[in-house]
Design a protein around this motif. Structure first.
Motif, PDB file in Angstrom:
ATOM      1  N   LYS A 149      -7.477   5.102   8.732  1.00 50.55           N
ATOM      2  CA  LYS A 149      -6.127   5.087   8.182  1.00 50.55           C
ATOM      3  C   LYS A 149      -5.922   6.306   7.295  1.00 50.55           C
ATOM      4  O   LYS A 149      -6.738   6.596   6.422  1.00 50.55           O
ATOM      5  N   PHE A 150      -4.826   7.021   7.545  1.00 46.39           N
ATOM      6  CA  PHE A 150      -4.407   8.130   6.691  1.00 46.39           C
ATOM      7  C   PHE A 150      -3.166   7.681   5.923  1.00 46.39           C
ATOM      8  O   PHE A 150      -2.208   7.179   6.532  1.00 46.39           O
ATOM      9  N   ASN A 151      -3.185   7.862   4.636  1.00 49.53           N
ATOM     10  CA  ASN A 151      -2.015   7.547   3.820  1.00 49.53           C
ATOM     11  C   ASN A 151      -1.119   8.779   3.748  1.00 49.53           C
ATOM     12  O   ASN A 151      -1.496   9.797   3.168  1.00 49.53           O
ATOM     13  N   CYS A 152       0.043   8.692   4.358  1.00 53.88           N
ATOM     14  CA  CYS A 152       0.996   9.811   4.346  1.00 53.88           C
ATOM     15  C   CYS A 152       2.368   9.291   4.743  1.00 53.88           C
ATOM     16  O   CYS A 152       2.500   8.211   5.324  1.00 53.88           O
ATOM     17  N   ARG A 153       3.381  10.059   4.437  1.00 51.71           N
ATOM     18  CA  ARG A 153       4.743   9.715   4.844  1.00 51.71           C
ATOM     19  C   ARG A 153       4.980  10.246   6.250  1.00 51.71           C
ATOM     20  O   ARG A 153       4.835  11.438   6.505  1.00 51.71           O
ATOM     21  N   THR A 154       5.323   9.362   7.172  1.00 48.89           N
ATOM     22  CA  THR A 154       5.489   9.767   8.574  1.00 48.89           C
ATOM     23  C   THR A 154       6.919  10.152   8.922  1.00 48.89           C
ATOM     24  O   THR A 154       7.157  10.756   9.976  1.00 48.89           O
ATOM     25  N   GLU A 179       3.257   4.018  10.593  1.00 46.49           N
ATOM     26  CA  GLU A 179       4.036   3.216   9.666  1.00 46.49           C
ATOM     27  C   GLU A 179       4.801   4.169   8.750  1.00 46.49           C
ATOM     28  O   GLU A 179       4.516   5.371   8.731  1.00 46.49           O
ATOM     29  N   SER A 223      -5.027  -4.773   7.904  1.00 43.20           N
ATOM     30  CA  SER A 223      -5.275  -4.707   6.456  1.00 43.20           C
ATOM     31  C   SER A 223      -6.293  -5.734   5.992  1.00 43.20           C
ATOM     32  O   SER A 223      -6.930  -5.554   4.949  1.00 43.20           O
ATOM     33  N   ASP A 234       4.405   4.669   5.718  1.00 50.47           N
ATOM     34  CA  ASP A 234       3.521   5.300   4.731  1.00 50.47           C
ATOM     35  C   ASP A 234       2.083   5.444   5.215  1.00 50.47           C
ATOM     36  O   ASP A 234       1.161   5.541   4.411  1.00 50.47           O
ATOM     37  N   GLY A 235       1.855   5.469   6.527  1.00 52.09           N
ATOM     38  CA  GLY A 235       0.482   5.604   6.988  1.00 52.09           C
ATOM     39  C   GLY A 235       0.340   5.760   8.482  1.00 52.09           C
ATOM     40  O   GLY A 235       1.274   5.499   9.254  1.00 52.09           O
ATOM     41  N   HIS A 292      -2.985  14.438  11.486  1.00 46.00           N
ATOM     42  CA  HIS A 292      -3.567  13.122  11.257  1.00 46.00           C
ATOM     43  C   HIS A 292      -3.570  12.294  12.549  1.00 46.00           C
ATOM     44  O   HIS A 292      -4.538  11.582  12.832  1.00 46.00           O
ATOM     45  N   VAL A 309      -2.585   4.780  11.533  1.00 46.87           N
ATOM     46  CA  VAL A 309      -3.721   3.891  11.726  1.00 46.87           C
ATOM     47  C   VAL A 309      -4.180   3.923  13.181  1.00 46.87           C
ATOM     48  O   VAL A 309      -3.360   3.980  14.101  1.00 46.87           O
TER      49      VAL A 309
END
Length: 326
Positions: A176-181, A162, A236, A164-165, A139, A167
């Motif tokens: 923006k990818f939504n994922c646990r980093t 972040e 956001s 949880d994402g 990502h 950016v």
């Protein structure tokens, strides 16, 4: 004192370390490579002013530390041919004596040690290491082309991680990818060859970061980079909270568009692609009307027919990133 490293692992190390090593004439240590022996493991490291990359060689042996020129090591490996074998390093005098022992006659070389400089130590990152999954740095690779190139936008010259994402934005587009980093806090990673090429993509490992540095560790590699010491803008506010219209693409739609859209006729610098959507069908048309167009199986969500004009570059970028809904 002797070190041994399998040739295939040494070549793998040199290939990766090329992404960080530099030919800095003012500081020769930035074009050097350090070997640290820890018994049955040898860590092979190169560094520049902002990064440090380490290869962890298994099935190796050695105790202690020595440093040699990176380019000289790379050239030596180029003389060894394709056969498997072991490279041994002996620290006998002011030189490092290397020998390759494979199926044919041994090959020897004497390396000069860099004089008058000390290899920079690894930074002490005062933060806990947390696990990350194999999709995180893929990502990051995909997001990296969207970072800003403007020096005035320092905070946007890197990718924001972040908890949880992930950016990236240059002001004209935002990804923006939504994922646990794996990170408990926000960290901006700079645009580097290691991160831009997806060198760490597909790996699991641990990540830790403080105000100045981030360390990423996988089974074979350890990468440390300085972070971008800025506050990332509030992105956001530009993301729509509700959508009146949407079109959802199938996998076949995505494959067809990636194949056909690059060759569609356009006449303006914007290179517009028109997507005409109704409840009955979705058509993708080139900027030059009257030329062949595509009918796709996408699902349109909305009450009225809609035509969306989008830059070909942005459309292809969205498809590359894996987005399937507009």
């Amino acid at each position: 004192m002797q070190f041994t490293v399998p040739k295939d692992q040494l070549k793998e190390a040199v290939t990766g370390l090329t992404k960080v090593s530099s030919r800095n004439q003012h500081n020769p240590i930035h074009s050097a490579v350090q070997f640290v022996g820890e018994g049955d493991t040898v860590k092979i490291t190169t560094a520049n002013p902002n990064e440090r990359l380490t290869y962890i060689a298994s099935e190796a042996s050695g105790t202690g530390t020595f440093t040699i020129d990176f380019k000289e090591l790379k050239d030596f490996l180029g003389t060894l041919g394709r056969g498997k074998g072991i490279v041994a390093f002996d620290l006998l005098d002011e030189h490092i004596h290397a020998g390759f022992f494979g199926n044919n006659a041994p090959i020897y070389h004497a390396f000069n040690r860099p004089q008058g400089v000390d290899f920079p130590p690894a930074p002490d990152i005062k933060a806990l290491a947390n696990e990350f999954k194999e999709d995180v740095f893929e990502h990051v690779r995909l997001a990296m082309p969207s970072v800003s190139l403007e020096v005035a936008r320092t905070g946007m010259t890197g990718v924001l991680l972040e908890p949880d994402g992930i950016v990236a934005s240059n002001g004209a587009e935002l990804v923006k990818f939504n994922c646990r980093t794996g990170l408990p806090r926000k960290v901006i990673l700079p645009k580097t060859r290691v991160l831009s090429t997806g060198f760490l993509a597909g790996n699991v490992g641990t990540i830790q970061a403080d105000d100045k540095h981030c360390r990423i560790k996988t089974e074979r590699w350890e990468y440390v980079t300085t972070t971008v010491d800025e506050v990332y803008p509030n992105y956001s506010s530009v993301i729509p909270k509700t959508l009146k219209y949407a079109v959802e693409l199938t996998k076949d739609d995505i494959a067809l568009l990636r194949d056909k859209v690059p060759s569609m006729d356009t006449v303006t610098d914007y290179q517009a692609i028109h997507i005409h959507m109704t409840k009955d069908a979705v058509h993708v048309l080139p900027e030059t009307l009257g030329t062949p167009h595509l009918k796709i199986d996408a699902k349109f969500i909305g009450t009225d027919p809609l035509t969306l004009s989008i830059s070909r570059k942005i459309l292809l970028r969205a498809l590359e990133l894996g987005f399937h809904s507009f």
